[in-house]
Design a protein around this motif. Structure first.
Motif: not given
Ligand code: AMP
Ligand code: MN
Ligand code: MN
Ligand code: MN
Length: 283
Positions: A108, A136, A156, A159-162, A164, A167
């Motif tokens: 990540i 995360r 999220f 940047y961090l959701a599927p 993005k 991810y």
């Protein structure tokens, strides 16, 4: 008699929660929760402190854990309740997940670095502290701290959701493994927040079928189901699941459930804690 106010899903600084186990119990006590489960992600290190604080505060405590599972290429969560945290099989399983979690954190950070946000591993490690493995949620807090997002929800989303840039598709463990370890440790497996998986009806049936086949016992009801719990209740009845109830509390934040903030269990539904009472009185 004091009425039952349970909360069987919560997080501490041992995973991605912001309160220590002691502070979590104090908050639960202030919120008049009568029985709390601590269910950190893939980690049981906070349970002794929470159990001691609960004894002190005079509230019931259920040792728990939230296990990360991959089902049909998606991440789903299984909460184990009433576990023995010292069970070797559970311990081996969770240790393996935490190792893979650490490797994912490196990836990540690399991806965020490639997107122009450097040194995220050090920052997320600092926020996770010594006790926790990085999730995360720690990256989300770091991104907020650095001004890349207004709040963790936005971090999220951006940047961090599927899909993005931060991810990383990750393979966790199977239902069979997670439910097996929970069972080895004497616990009961609950499907966490079933309303959050955004599955089509046929997929939900397939998921619940497999969860049941491997020994899953209950579906969780939480704040998100307050408005319309009926579809979940129908599924529980169809598959013969009991209900658990949990806020999934991580931190006091606008728009998220506080400890004990759970819709009432509707008449006719069976609570997991009622199963325990029945098991206890039969023993
Ligand atoms: P991880 O197991 O490290 O992939 O992180 C999963 C955790 O991230 C969940 O338990 C939540 O605490 C948090 N999370 C996942 N999706 C979101 C979201 N859309 N907004 C805020 N927090 C989220
Ligand atoms: Mn979490
Ligand atoms: Mn979860
Ligand atoms: Mn959770």
């Amino acid at each position: 008699m004091q009425s039952l106010r349970i909360d069987f899903h919560s997080h501490s600084t041992y995973s991605d929660g912001v309160l220590t186990p002691t502070a979590l119990i104090e908050r639960a006590s202030r919120n008049r929760v009568t029985m709390l489960a601590l269910t950190d992600h893939d980690e049981v290190g906070g349970l002794p402190e929470a159990a001691a604080a609960a004894r002190e505060a005079g509230i019931g405590f259920v040792p728990g854990v939230e296990v990360s599972v991959t089902w049909a290429g998606r991440t789903v969560h299984v909460v184990g309740l009433g576990i023995d945290p010292h069970n070797p099989s559970l311990d081996r399983g969770l240790t393996g997940i935490r190792i893979s979690r650490g490797l994912r954190a490196v990836q990540i950070a690399q991806q965020l670095g490639a997107a122009g946000i450097p040194d995220c591993l050090a920052g997320a490690s600092r926020l996770a502290g010594d006790a926790a493995v990085i999730g995360r949620g720690h990256f989300a807090r770091l991104l907020v701290e650095q001004g890349h997002a207004a709040d963790t929800k936005a971090a999220f989303k951006k940047y961090l959701a599927p899909g993005k840039c931060g991810y990383v598709a990750h393979r966790w463990v199977s239902f069979e493994q997670a439910i097996g370890w929970i069972g080895d440790a004497g616990g009961h497996a609950v499907l966490a927040h079933p309303d959050r998986y955004r599955l089509a009806p046929l997929q939900i049936h397939a998921l619940l079928d497999e969860f049941k086949q491997h020994g899953g016992r209950a579906l969780e009801i939480g704040g998100g189901l307050r408005a319309n719990p009926q579809p979940l209740l129908r599924l529980a009845k169809h598959f013969g699941f009991s209900l658990s109830a949990g806020s999934d509390f991580h931190a006091a934040a606008k728009g998220t459930a506080d400890l004990g903030d759970i819709p009432p269990i509707p008449d006719g539904a069976r609570g997991l804690w009622q199963d325990w009472e029945a098991l206890r009185s039969a023993a």
